[in-house]
Design a protein around this motif. Sequence first.
Motif, PDB file in Angstrom:
ATOM      1  N   LYS A  52       1.330   7.412  -3.427  1.00  0.00           N
ATOM      2  CA  LYS A  52       2.033   5.892  -3.524  1.00  0.00           C
ATOM      3  C   LYS A  52       1.601   4.901  -3.133  1.00  0.00           C
ATOM      4  N   ALA A  53       1.012   5.394  -2.020  1.00  0.00           N
ATOM      5  CA  ALA A  53       0.259   4.614  -1.090  1.00  0.00           C
ATOM      6  C   ALA A  53      -0.455   4.259  -1.550  1.00  0.00           C
ATOM      7  N   GLU A  56      -0.858   1.401  -3.602  1.00  0.00           N
ATOM      8  CA  GLU A  56      -0.179   0.248  -3.406  1.00  0.00           C
ATOM      9  C   GLU A  56      -1.592  -0.524  -2.730  1.00  0.00           C
ATOM     10  N   ASP A  85       4.055  -7.214   1.104  1.00  0.00           N
ATOM     11  CA  ASP A  85       5.068  -6.318   0.632  1.00  0.00           C
ATOM     12  C   ASP A  85       4.026  -5.076   0.682  1.00  0.00           C
ATOM     13  N   HIS A  86       3.026  -5.695  -0.535  1.00  0.00           N
ATOM     14  CA  HIS A  86       2.205  -4.561  -0.565  1.00  0.00           C
ATOM     15  C   HIS A  86       1.664  -3.542   0.324  1.00  0.00           C
ATOM     16  N   ASP A  88       3.505  -3.129   3.629  1.00  0.00           N
ATOM     17  CA  ASP A  88       4.873  -2.823   3.577  1.00  0.00           C
ATOM     18  C   ASP A  88       4.880  -1.948   2.889  1.00  0.00           C
ATOM     19  N   ARG A  89       4.859  -1.521   1.606  1.00  0.00           N
ATOM     20  CA  ARG A  89       5.245  -0.253   0.721  1.00  0.00           C
ATOM     21  C   ARG A  89       4.447   0.865   1.397  1.00  0.00           C
ATOM     22  N   THR A  90       2.788   0.623   1.475  1.00  0.00           N
ATOM     23  CA  THR A  90       1.870   1.221   1.798  1.00  0.00           C
ATOM     24  C   THR A  90       2.622   2.136   3.264  1.00  0.00           C
ATOM     25  N   ALA A  92       5.189   2.485   4.353  1.00  0.00           N
ATOM     26  CA  ALA A  92       6.254   3.264   4.182  1.00  0.00           C
ATOM     27  C   ALA A  92       6.435   4.623   3.057  1.00  0.00           C
ATOM     28  N   ALA A  93       5.420   4.428   2.087  1.00  0.00           N
ATOM     29  CA  ALA A  93       4.779   5.719   1.684  1.00  0.00           C
ATOM     30  C   ALA A  93       4.519   6.922   2.736  1.00  0.00           C
TER      31      ALA A  93
END
Length: 185
Positions: A52-53, A56, A85-86, A88-90, A92-93
């Motif tokens: 997922k990371a 992203e 946002d990308h 942040d999602r990276t 988080a993953a």
Amino acid sequence: MQAETLAGLMGFGGTLVGAGVSIWATVITQRHQVKTARDQRIEERGRAAGEKALTELYALRRHLIEVSASSTPVENQSWARIAVDHVDRTEAAIALMPGAHSVRERISEAMDIGTRELLVARLLRAPEDVAVRALTSAALEAIDALSAYMRGEGIPEPSQWLLDCRRDGADLHASEDLDSGEPST
């Protein structure tokens, strides 16, 4: 004692010992299987988080390429929120990846530098194309480190971009210490 009775007692004793050893071996095997299954679930979750990371990071890179190729001036685009946002999602993953401390540190360092460049460009009302380039370099650094980790290789040496950012940051801190009259540590 008669020989038949003695033979029967010895047989019964052997059965008890055999049953005890069998139960002990079953318990040990079951514990090992539970631990192995747990480790596999953790590894699978970590792999999914890493994938997922990586997804992203590639999406961030594609977004930044599109921003760079756009004929609209970067300052007039709302590209920064999507990029952050990308990031942040990276982050988080990668936080969910077990045993990946060094790759998490490398990715976080690169993403921090890229987002810091974005903030500086915004605060100083400077051309944001510098921030686009910094975030692109950060994404490439993170992709390189995470890809190597996911392949089971060691994390590669930092890129020249990251080494330059580290040096520039150290130079900045040293000059701040000189300005304040305090020795650098």
